[in-house]
Scaffold this motif. Structure first.
Motif, PDB file in Angstrom:
ATOM      1  N   ALA A 238       0.912  -1.208  -0.032  1.00 35.51           N
ATOM      2  CA  ALA A 238       0.116  -0.062  -0.153  1.00 35.51           C
ATOM      3  C   ALA A 238       0.897   1.079   0.164  1.00 35.51           C
ATOM      4  O   ALA A 238       0.571   2.165  -0.555  1.00 35.51           O
ATOM      5  CB  ALA A 238      -1.020  -0.051   1.303  1.00 35.51           C
ATOM      6  N   LEU A 239       2.262   1.262   0.681  1.00 28.89           N
ATOM      7  CA  LEU A 239       2.908   2.284   0.751  1.00 28.89           C
ATOM      8  C   LEU A 239       3.525   2.382  -0.738  1.00 28.89           C
ATOM      9  O   LEU A 239       3.448   3.910  -0.993  1.00 28.89           O
ATOM     10  CB  LEU A 239       4.043   2.045   1.840  1.00 28.89           C
ATOM     11  CG  LEU A 239       5.329   3.424   1.889  1.00 28.89           C
ATOM     12  CD1 LEU A 239       4.342   4.450   2.467  1.00 28.89           C
ATOM     13  CD2 LEU A 239       6.082   2.727   2.752  1.00 28.89           C
ATOM     14  N   ASN A 240       3.949   1.462  -1.423  1.00 27.76           N
ATOM     15  CA  ASN A 240       4.358   1.461  -2.649  1.00 27.76           C
ATOM     16  C   ASN A 240       3.337   2.148  -3.622  1.00 27.76           C
ATOM     17  O   ASN A 240       3.740   3.338  -4.197  1.00 27.76           O
ATOM     18  CB  ASN A 240       4.631   0.349  -3.265  1.00 27.76           C
ATOM     19  CG  ASN A 240       5.917  -0.476  -2.372  1.00 27.76           C
ATOM     20  OD1 ASN A 240       6.027  -1.708  -2.394  1.00 27.76           O
ATOM     21  ND2 ASN A 240       6.738   0.447  -1.734  1.00 27.76           N
ATOM     22  N   LEU A 241       2.137   1.912  -3.516  1.00 26.53           N
ATOM     23  CA  LEU A 241       1.078   2.235  -4.373  1.00 26.53           C
ATOM     24  C   LEU A 241       0.894   3.750  -3.958  1.00 26.53           C
ATOM     25  O   LEU A 241       0.578   4.718  -4.997  1.00 26.53           O
ATOM     26  CB  LEU A 241      -0.326   1.545  -4.459  1.00 26.53           C
ATOM     27  CG  LEU A 241       0.141   0.071  -4.965  1.00 26.53           C
ATOM     28  CD1 LEU A 241      -1.379  -0.783  -4.543  1.00 26.53           C
ATOM     29  CD2 LEU A 241       0.195   0.211  -6.471  1.00 26.53           C
ATOM     30  N   SER A 242       0.845   4.189  -2.801  1.00 28.62           N
ATOM     31  CA  SER A 242       0.740   5.540  -2.485  1.00 28.62           C
ATOM     32  C   SER A 242       1.913   6.495  -2.919  1.00 28.62           C
ATOM     33  O   SER A 242       1.695   7.407  -3.728  1.00 28.62           O
ATOM     34  CB  SER A 242       0.694   5.768  -0.935  1.00 28.62           C
ATOM     35  OG  SER A 242      -0.405   4.907  -0.499  1.00 28.62           O
ATOM     36  N   GLY A 243       2.973   6.000  -2.943  1.00 23.17           N
ATOM     37  CA  GLY A 243       4.101   6.601  -3.692  1.00 23.17           C
ATOM     38  C   GLY A 243       3.877   6.816  -4.911  1.00 23.17           C
ATOM     39  O   GLY A 243       4.401   7.892  -5.573  1.00 23.17           O
ATOM     40  N   LEU A 244       3.718   5.792  -5.694  1.00 23.48           N
ATOM     41  CA  LEU A 244       3.516   5.705  -7.127  1.00 23.48           C
ATOM     42  C   LEU A 244       2.379   6.855  -7.727  1.00 23.48           C
ATOM     43  O   LEU A 244       2.357   7.662  -8.526  1.00 23.48           O
ATOM     44  CB  LEU A 244       3.275   4.210  -7.750  1.00 23.48           C
ATOM     45  CG  LEU A 244       4.573   3.532  -7.806  1.00 23.48           C
ATOM     46  CD1 LEU A 244       3.962   2.007  -8.321  1.00 23.48           C
ATOM     47  CD2 LEU A 244       5.326   4.400  -8.895  1.00 23.48           C
ATOM     48  N   ILE A 245       1.098   6.757  -6.676  1.00 23.94           N
ATOM     49  CA  ILE A 245       0.155   7.581  -7.032  1.00 23.94           C
ATOM     50  C   ILE A 245       0.608   9.145  -6.914  1.00 23.94           C
ATOM     51  O   ILE A 245       0.277  10.161  -7.716  1.00 23.94           O
ATOM     52  CB  ILE A 245      -1.124   7.291  -6.144  1.00 23.94           C
ATOM     53  CG1 ILE A 245      -1.806   5.984  -6.474  1.00 23.94           C
ATOM     54  CG2 ILE A 245      -2.110   8.353  -6.057  1.00 23.94           C
ATOM     55  CD1 ILE A 245      -2.792   5.422  -5.545  1.00 23.94           C
ATOM     56  N   TRP A 246       1.284   9.592  -5.504  1.00 24.83           N
ATOM     57  CA  TRP A 246       1.761  10.832  -5.515  1.00 24.83           C
ATOM     58  C   TRP A 246       2.831  11.119  -6.820  1.00 24.83           C
ATOM     59  O   TRP A 246       2.488  12.350  -7.491  1.00 24.83           O
ATOM     60  CB  TRP A 246       2.483  10.840  -4.308  1.00 24.83           C
ATOM     61  CG  TRP A 246       3.464  12.197  -4.264  1.00 24.83           C
ATOM     62  CD1 TRP A 246       4.535  12.577  -4.400  1.00 24.83           C
ATOM     63  CD2 TRP A 246       2.662  13.442  -3.688  1.00 24.83           C
ATOM     64  NE1 TRP A 246       4.731  13.974  -4.041  1.00 24.83           N
ATOM     65  CE2 TRP A 246       3.738  14.645  -3.833  1.00 24.83           C
ATOM     66  CE3 TRP A 246       1.488  13.916  -3.299  1.00 24.83           C
ATOM     67  CZ2 TRP A 246       3.491  15.581  -3.424  1.00 24.83           C
ATOM     68  CZ3 TRP A 246       1.346  14.940  -2.996  1.00 24.83           C
ATOM     69  CH2 TRP A 246       2.002  16.173  -3.140  1.00 24.83           C
TER      70      TRP A 246
END
Length: 299
Positions: free
Chosen positions: A202-210
């Motif tokens: 979830a942290l990886n996906l949040s970083g990519l979305i940002w």
């Protein structure tokens, strides 16, 4: 909208780009630079294309892929090479040479005059970035240095050509075209040279979305809007806001210390950015000359 408002709005883009280092190191898996660059560019580009419902006409395909390669595919790839092979301060200092390169390229491609004040402001900004970021551990790797200079030249060329080739569409559409083109260039390269990504958290996906929606889609739309409204030299000087933000976030978020020399460097960068805006302010005669050169080269 006033020129001052355009400057402050455009400055938001590199200021937000300064969060890239923090997000990359704290939220993304290490060792997949090209894959992550493709995932940053392509989804954001496709979303913008779908949102604006605008595809580049056939006559614009070549220019779109060239600009997408210069501003994203080549620039981001060389940026990662420089970051891996050089201390961050050396890589960022080489990247700040972009402002000087834009001044020279704008002279050749747009007919923009080279002003002493703009050159001095750009050189002073490089000095400020060096004071802000360079440390005693700084070392020069030849491949890293070439990559750093090449990345700066790629972004500089993309900035000037984006001004020279202004399409009759919104900044959002123009950004979507370029991000999609850059992502399509990066994707096969990532599949060839890098292993598969591990399962993303979830942290990886949040970083990519940002990095994709904000750090690419929204900010580059602001950036290309600024390129269309401001002088290339003035826009390129705003790029020096990125290392200032990166160091500030490292201090606030990661508890990294700030020396007096670094604070002096940050002040010099901010002063040089302000001076660069004044030095690059167009005059009536310069606008007319640049318009003539752009029209003669448009064909």
């Amino acid at each position: 909208m006033s020129r001052t408002t355009d400057i402050f709005l455009t400055a938001l883009a590199p200021a937000i780009w300064g969060s890239t280092y923090l997000v990359t190191t704290e939220a993304l898996p290490a060792g997949y630079p090209i894959t992550l660059a493709a995932l940053r560019a392509l989804p954001a580009g496709l979303l913008l294309v779908a949102f604006t419902r605008s595809l580049p006409p056939r006559a614009w395909l070549g220019r779109t892929f060239l600009l997408g390669s210069l501003n994203f595919a080549l620039f981001w790839s060389l940026l990662f090479v420089a970051a891996y092979r050089l201390p961050g301060g050396v890589a960022a200092t080489l990247g700040s040479l972009q402002a000087m390169m834009v001044i020279l390229m704008a002279r050749g491609w747009l007919g923009t005059p080279v002003r002493a004040g703009a050159v001095i402001a750009a050189a002073t900004g490089v000095l400020g970035v060096a004071l802000l970021l360079l440390g005693p551990e700084a070392a020069l790797d030849p491949v890293g240095v070439i990559a750093g200079i090449g990345g700066a030249a790629s972004m500089a060329a993309g900035t000037v050509l984006s001004r020279k080739w202004e399409p009759p569409v919104s900044a959002l559409s123009f950004t979507g075209w370029q991000l999609t083109a850059g992502g399509l260039v990066l994707l096969p390269l990532a599949l060839i040279v890098e292993p598969s990504l591990p399962p993303l958290t979830a942290l990886n996906l949040s970083g990519l979305i940002w990095l994709g929606l904000i750090g690419a889609g929204a900010t580059y739309a602001i950036w290309f809007r600024g390129i269309a409204r401001l002088e290339p030299g003035a826009v390129s000087m705003l790029g020096m806001m990125s290392p200032v933000t990166a160091v500030t976030l490292g201090w606030l978020w990661l508890g990294q210390g700030l020396s007096l020399l670094q604070m002096s460097g940050a002040a010099i960068v901010l002063i040089s950015v302000w001076a660069g805006q004044r030095a690059n302010r167009p005059r009536v005669a310069d606008r007319f000359r640049a318009s003539r050169v752009a029209q003669s080269g448009a064909a």
